[in-house]
Design an enzyme around this catalytic site. Structure first.
Site, PDB file in Angstrom:
ATOM      1  CB  SER A 109     -14.866 -19.848  -8.399  1.00 28.82           C
ATOM      2  OG  SER A 109     -15.199 -18.803  -9.004  1.00 28.82           O
ATOM      3  CB  CYS A 110     -15.557 -15.410  -6.837  1.00 31.00           C
ATOM      4  SG  CYS A 110     -14.723 -14.037  -5.904  1.00 31.00           S
ATOM      5  N   GLY A 111     -17.621 -15.526  -3.758  1.00 30.30           N
ATOM      6  CA  GLY A 111     -18.582 -14.525  -3.229  1.00 30.30           C
ATOM      7  C   GLY A 111     -18.174 -13.009  -3.353  1.00 30.30           C
TER       8      GLY A 111
END
Length: 276
Positions: A109-111
């Site tokens: 969900s998070c780069g």
């Protein structure tokens, strides 16, 4: 397959019933460079080589478009999903230090979550002189939606698509992580020598700083989403010369940065949000 069936209880109208739902598979992929651990990212199985190629490019670790590094699968799990890949890159072609630049785990969900610091690099400024017709954006999302096979079955994946300025689809990828979907699209474009043709990136989730950063790194001047942008995403897009469009649905959209690059038939003054 990147989907799996699970049993559940469905509550509706005051009653429970048994259901068997299709869910998107999420597994960890360990990526090493020349045998040194780089990151572990949670992802949807499939197109792993696109993901790795795009990630290394968007992270500015390896950006050669002509010579593809050797990618070797080093591990599978019990379901035959790829869980580890090693990338072999000549040391003189690695553009920056990567060891320790990411924590062990990077969530789907998070780069940026897996990174230990912000990159201290000179910002890229896109040299774009072409304008886009807002009427084409809706057709781009129609094409992307039509190709979202995993989402239609599970409702649990994001999608990213790359298009030419006239709306021709060049690539689409799905993943449980919106950042992974973008990296997979970039990797696919690189492998097929089409990165220079990509002028608009469409995404199914919200536009964050990380999504803008990846699009800028790929040299894509237009970015569009069905959802909202963050303040930092808009600020970064404006500084980089990128045109960011959000709330692209039902033949409507809002342009938040570099608005002069969108063709306008008529401009009407309004003072309230129309796309929310």
């Amino acid at each position: 397959m990147n989907i799996r069936k699970y049993n559940g209880l469905y509550f509706n109208g005051g009653k429970f019933s048994k259901v068997r739902d299709v869910l998107s598979v999420e597994i960890g992929l360990s990526i090493s460079i020349n045998g040194t651990p780089f990151t572990v990212t949670m992802q949807t199985p499939g197109q792993e080589k696109d993901l790795v190629r795009g990630l290394l490019f968007s992270e500015s670790i390896y950006r050669d478009l002509e010579i593809h590094p050797e990618l070797k699968v080093t591990e599978f799990d019990d379901n035959a999903y790829i869980t580890a890949i090693n990338v072999t890159i000549p040391e003189d072609k690695i553009l920056k230090e990567f060891a320790g630049s990411r924590n062990v785990m990077s969530a789907s969900s998070c780069g940026l979550c897996g990174k230990t610091s912000f990159d201290d690099e000179t910002p890229i400024v896109l040299q774009n002189q072409q304008m886009i017709d807002p009427e084409v954006i809706g057709a781009m999302f129609d094409q992307m939606n039509e190709k979202q096979k995993s989402f239609k079955l599970s409702g649990g994946t994001h999608a990213a698509g790359a298009f030419s300025l006239d709306g021709q689809m060049l690539s689409i990828r799905e993943d449980i992580g919106r950042h992974n979907a973008v990296d997979k699209v970039i990797g696919d474009l690189i492998y097929n020598s089409k990165l220079h043709e990509a002028k608009c990136l469409t995404v199914s989730g919200r536009i964050s700083f990380e999504i803008v950063s990846k699009a800028i790194s790929a040299g894509i001047p237009f970015l569009a989403s069905v959802s909202a942008p963050s303040t930092r995403a808009v600020d970064m897009a404006e500084e980089a010369g990128m045109t960011l469009m959000a709330f692209c649905r039902d033949n409507k959209l809002t342009v938040y940065s570099n608005t002069g690059m969108v063709r306008k038939a008529e401009l009407i003054e309004i003072h309230h949000p129309v796309n929310k």
